[in-house]
Enzyme design. Structure first.
Site, PDB file in Angstrom:
ATOM      1  N   GLN A 191     -30.910  12.034 -23.867  1.00 49.33           N
ATOM      2  CA  GLN A 191     -29.633  12.436 -24.521  1.00 49.33           C
ATOM      3  C   GLN A 191     -28.683  11.247 -24.101  1.00 49.33           C
ATOM      4  O   GLN A 191     -28.148  11.030 -23.109  1.00 49.33           O
ATOM      5  CB  GLN A 191     -29.006  13.761 -24.053  1.00 49.33           C
ATOM      6  CG  GLN A 191     -27.571  14.060 -24.527  1.00 49.33           C
ATOM      7  CD  GLN A 191     -27.522  15.545 -24.266  1.00 49.33           C
ATOM      8  OE1 GLN A 191     -27.924  16.662 -24.613  1.00 49.33           O
ATOM      9  NE2 GLN A 191     -26.235  15.826 -23.892  1.00 49.33           N
ATOM     10  N   SER A 241     -23.165  10.951 -22.799  1.00 50.72           N
ATOM     11  CA  SER A 241     -22.030  10.098 -22.002  1.00 50.72           C
ATOM     12  C   SER A 241     -22.058   8.698 -21.868  1.00 50.72           C
ATOM     13  O   SER A 241     -22.968   7.747 -22.006  1.00 50.72           O
ATOM     14  CB  SER A 241     -22.335  10.619 -20.613  1.00 50.72           C
ATOM     15  OG  SER A 241     -22.447  12.019 -20.515  1.00 50.72           O
ATOM     16  N   GLU A 245     -27.514  23.067 -24.477  1.00 55.96           N
ATOM     17  CA  GLU A 245     -27.762  22.547 -22.905  1.00 55.96           C
ATOM     18  C   GLU A 245     -27.018  23.482 -21.856  1.00 55.96           C
ATOM     19  O   GLU A 245     -27.709  23.660 -20.773  1.00 55.96           O
ATOM     20  CB  GLU A 245     -27.063  21.210 -22.974  1.00 55.96           C
ATOM     21  CG  GLU A 245     -27.158  20.433 -21.637  1.00 55.96           C
ATOM     22  CD  GLU A 245     -26.513  19.141 -21.749  1.00 55.96           C
ATOM     23  OE1 GLU A 245     -25.248  18.825 -22.328  1.00 55.96           O
ATOM     24  OE2 GLU A 245     -27.061  18.033 -21.080  1.00 55.96           O
TER      25      GLU A 245
HETATM   26  C1  LIG Z   1     -27.532  15.240 -12.934  1.00 56.87           C
HETATM   27  C2  LIG Z   1     -26.799  14.692 -14.204  1.00 56.87           C
HETATM   28  C3  LIG Z   1     -27.513  14.153 -15.300  1.00 56.87           C
HETATM   29  C4  LIG Z   1     -26.649  14.095 -16.457  1.00 56.87           C
HETATM   30  N1  LIG Z   1     -27.589  13.814 -17.676  1.00 56.87           N
HETATM   31  C5  LIG Z   1     -26.957  13.508 -18.753  1.00 56.87           C
HETATM   32  C6  LIG Z   1     -27.625  13.108 -19.784  1.00 56.87           C
HETATM   33  O1  LIG Z   1     -29.026  13.073 -19.962  1.00 56.87           O
HETATM   34  N2  LIG Z   1     -27.042  12.367 -20.983  1.00 56.87           N
HETATM   35  C7  LIG Z   1     -25.894  12.435 -21.163  1.00 56.87           C
HETATM   36  O2  LIG Z   1     -25.134  12.061 -22.026  1.00 56.87           O
HETATM   37  N3  LIG Z   1     -24.945  12.731 -19.841  1.00 56.87           N
HETATM   38  C8  LIG Z   1     -25.618  13.393 -18.703  1.00 56.87           C
HETATM   39  N4  LIG Z   1     -24.565  13.383 -17.568  1.00 56.87           N
HETATM   40  C9  LIG Z   1     -23.204  13.230 -17.744  1.00 56.87           C
HETATM   41  C10 LIG Z   1     -22.518  14.391 -17.594  1.00 56.87           C
HETATM   42  O3  LIG Z   1     -22.501  15.153 -18.873  1.00 56.87           O
HETATM   43  C11 LIG Z   1     -20.919  13.939 -17.313  1.00 56.87           C
HETATM   44  O4  LIG Z   1     -21.221  13.471 -15.867  1.00 56.87           O
HETATM   45  C12 LIG Z   1     -19.930  15.091 -17.479  1.00 56.87           C
HETATM   46  O5  LIG Z   1     -19.913  15.436 -18.570  1.00 56.87           O
HETATM   47  C13 LIG Z   1     -18.778  14.421 -16.606  1.00 56.87           C
HETATM   48  O6  LIG Z   1     -18.325  13.382 -17.137  1.00 56.87           O
HETATM   49  P1  LIG Z   1     -17.841  12.181 -16.119  1.00 56.87           P
HETATM   50  O7  LIG Z   1     -19.015  12.150 -15.344  1.00 56.87           O
HETATM   51  O8  LIG Z   1     -17.462  10.903 -17.046  1.00 56.87           O
HETATM   52  O9  LIG Z   1     -16.628  12.563 -15.175  1.00 56.87           O
HETATM   53  P2  LIG Z   1     -14.889  12.672 -15.641  1.00 56.87           P
HETATM   54  O10 LIG Z   1     -15.012  13.298 -17.148  1.00 56.87           O
HETATM   55  O11 LIG Z   1     -14.501  11.303 -15.354  1.00 56.87           O
HETATM   56  O12 LIG Z   1     -14.631  13.703 -14.973  1.00 56.87           O
HETATM   57  C14 LIG Z   1     -14.143  13.589 -13.552  1.00 56.87           C
HETATM   58  C15 LIG Z   1     -13.455  14.754 -12.825  1.00 56.87           C
HETATM   59  O13 LIG Z   1     -12.296  15.090 -13.608  1.00 56.87           O
HETATM   60  C16 LIG Z   1     -12.241  16.460 -14.094  1.00 56.87           C
HETATM   61  N5  LIG Z   1     -11.773  16.496 -15.288  1.00 56.87           N
HETATM   62  C17 LIG Z   1     -11.845  15.704 -16.322  1.00 56.87           C
HETATM   63  N6  LIG Z   1     -11.212  16.164 -17.264  1.00 56.87           N
HETATM   64  C18 LIG Z   1     -10.444  17.223 -17.214  1.00 56.87           C
HETATM   65  C19 LIG Z   1      -9.759  18.232 -17.627  1.00 56.87           C
HETATM   66  N7  LIG Z   1      -9.373  18.068 -19.138  1.00 56.87           N
HETATM   67  N8  LIG Z   1      -9.456  19.025 -17.140  1.00 56.87           N
HETATM   68  C20 LIG Z   1      -9.730  19.495 -15.667  1.00 56.87           C
HETATM   69  N9  LIG Z   1     -10.559  18.580 -15.047  1.00 56.87           N
HETATM   70  C21 LIG Z   1     -11.080  17.511 -15.648  1.00 56.87           C
HETATM   71  C22 LIG Z   1     -13.908  16.596 -14.010  1.00 56.87           C
HETATM   72  O14 LIG Z   1     -14.277  18.268 -14.011  1.00 56.87           O
HETATM   73  C23 LIG Z   1     -14.628  15.997 -12.909  1.00 56.87           C
HETATM   74  O15 LIG Z   1     -14.217  16.820 -11.782  1.00 56.87           O
HETATM   75  C24 LIG Z   1     -25.350  13.809 -16.366  1.00 56.87           C
HETATM   76  C25 LIG Z   1     -24.665  14.211 -15.386  1.00 56.87           C
HETATM   77  C26 LIG Z   1     -25.302  14.557 -14.232  1.00 56.87           C
HETATM   78  C27 LIG Z   1     -24.477  14.750 -12.903  1.00 56.87           C
END
Ligand SMILES: Cc1cc2nc3c(=O)[nH]c(=O)nc-3n(C[C@H](O)[C@H](O)[C@H](O)COP(=O)(O)OP(=O)(O)OC[C@H]3O[C@@H](n4cnc5c(N)ncnc54)[C@H](O)[C@@H]3O)c2cc1C
Length: 415
Positions: A134, A137, A252
């Site tokens: 997928q 991100s 998902e």
């Molecule tokens: C094991 C694993 C597998 C994954 N696999 C995939 C995959 O196959 N394909 C894919 O596309 N993605 C994948 N992801 C990505 C995942 O979807 C993102 O990590 C997730 O959506 C969070 O985005 P970020 O890491 O950019 O964190 P950020 O969005 O930068 O967030 C950082 C912190 O801020 C908090 N935060 C952010 N915005 C808000 C808000 N509006 N209100 C309150 N709190 C907030 C979050 O909760 C988090 O604690 C995977 C992630 C992991 C850990």
């Protein structure tokens, strides 16, 4: 052997009997015996490589996705009969391979794909012959996924894709990817996105592994440099990809919480049942405080099971589970972390020291599980974001203010 002789007209009792006979004939005797003894015995009897070799037998039977129509790789049966069948299969722990194909890609194909796309892509997903990842991100777009910057520009009957994705689980072994890319930067951020099916085996796709705390490299960075997608592999209308992605993201969340495909009670993570056997193995079962902790987690597991049953009931009634899938997602993330923490506590000193070797299997499974569970509150949408969804869509709280609402994507500041 071809698909089992079970159709939409077959009664549940008859279907169960057919599946029992199939299990006797096709599931190796030693796996059946080991499954009856428990998960540890089954792990010893059935290596992942053995399982992958045997998997085509499972796929051919139609039992991997029995509610899908035969031309999509299933049996075309209703949810009630599928659940009856699952009760025969569940003790054997026949894991469905290719979960991102079965859950994420298939959800979009069923809700917004063409029949031609479904017939092309679903059967190889079921057979695990085409594996999926997928590509959603990005470094600057995780929780705020709609701000994504990967571009898709039309070139005749193809699209040319450039940009960077991150955290892409299993991209290193994927044949295809579901991909969100920006097709119109002058539209507001949710509106100029399109949903594509990208062939991963082409010159413009570079996959770089990311090593995680457990020592594995389960996910990757993916660099797209003029990669190509035929327009025939676009899902939904141009610039309507955000709506298409909603089906994928909800599916998902169901997969991660355990209410997803096949009606399995639990996908990934560990269980109170395993805690009980570990407490017995480590001599901690006689301690009433330990038993009390396990009992509380067992009770939480029952609640999680009922929440997932509610989501499944909504799905079988043809309703969207909507925000309800966020309840299961938040609950499962917290519960699995608590189970994994207690598991490590039960192991005692064995959880802090083991032979110094490069063999990743030297680390106890329980420690690996505890470290992997740290990601449960992030993958598939963070716990914070799912709580926002619940606050806004279930409790009716005011939406988060967005000063850039309605402005063209290209004018919005980006990190
Ligand atoms: C094991 C694993 C597998 C994954 N696999 C995939 C995959 O196959 N394909 C894919 O596309 N993605 C994948 N992801 C990505 C995942 O979807 C993102 O990590 C997730 O959506 C969070 O985005 P970020 O890491 O950019 O964190 P950020 O969005 O930068 O967030 C950082 C912190 O801020 C908090 N935060 C952010 N915005 C808000 C808000 N509006 N209100 C309150 N709190 C907030 C979050 O909760 C988090 O604690 C995977 C992630 C992991 C850990």
């Amino acid at each position: 052997m071809t698909a089992l002789p079970i159709t939409a007209e077959t009664a549940a009792d008859d279907a169960v009997e057919v599946v029992r006979q199939w299990v006797q004939a096709e599931v190796p005797t030693e796996w059946r015996a080991a499954a009856a003894e428990g998960p540890a015995a089954l792990r010893a009897a059935r290596s992942p490589a053995d399982y992958r070799r045997w998997y085509p037998t499972f796929a051919r039977s139609g039992l991997v996705a029995p509610t899908w129509r035969p031309e999509h790789g299933g049996l075309g049966i209703g949810n009630d009969v599928a659940r009856a069948i699952e009760s025969v299969l569940a003790p054997l722990r026949l894991t469905r391979l290719n979960p991102l194909g079965l859950n994420n890609a298939a959800a979009a194909l069923f809700s917004h794909g063409t029949e031609e796309q479904r017939r092309r892509f679903l059967p190889p997903i079921v057979r695990n012959e085409e594996k999926w990842c997928q590509l959603f991100s990005e470094p600057g777009a995780g929780s705020d996924l709609a701000s994504l910057a990967t571009r898709a520009v039309r070139d005749g009957d193809q699209w040319v894709i450039s940009g960077q994705k991150v955290w892409t689980t299993w991209a290193d072994e994927a044949d295809f990817a579901i991909l969100l890319a920006r097709t119109d930067p002058d539209q507001p951020k949710h509106k100029g996105i399109t949903y594509f099916l990208l062939d991963m085996h082409q010159p413009g796709v570079e996959v770089r592994p990311l090593r995680q705390i457990t020592g594995e490299a389960e996910f990757n960075e993916v660099f797209l440099d003029n990669a190509r997608v035929p327009d025939a592999h676009r899902v939904g209308e141009v610039n309507d990809g955000w709506r298409v992605s909603a089906s994928t993201l909800s599916s998902e969340r169901q997969m991660v919480s355990g209410s997803g495909s096949g009606g399995m009670g639990r996908l990934g993570g560990s269980s109170a049942e395993r805690l009980i056997s570990l407490a017995r193995e480590t001599g901690r079962w006689d301690d009433p405080v330990t038993r009390d902790k396990i009992m509380r987690l067992w009770a939480q597991e029952q609640i999680r099971g009922w929440t997932n049953a509610r989501v499944r009931a909504a799905l079988s009634a043809g309703q969207s589970p909507g925000a309800a899938s966020s309840i299961g997602k938040v609950h499962q993330a917290t519960l699995n972390q608590q189970i994994q923490d207690l598991m490590v506590d039960l192991l005692g000193t064995a959880a802090v020291a083991w032979a110094a070797t490069d063999d990743p299997d030297a680390m106890p499974r329980e420690v690996q599980g505890m470290m992997r569970s740290l990601a449960n509150g992030t993958e598939g949408g963070t716990t914070d974001i799912n709580k926002n969804i619940l606050g806004e869509r279930v409790l009716g709280l005011p939406r988060e203010p967005d000063p850039w609402k309605g402005k063209p994507w290209r004018e919005i500041p980006r990190s």
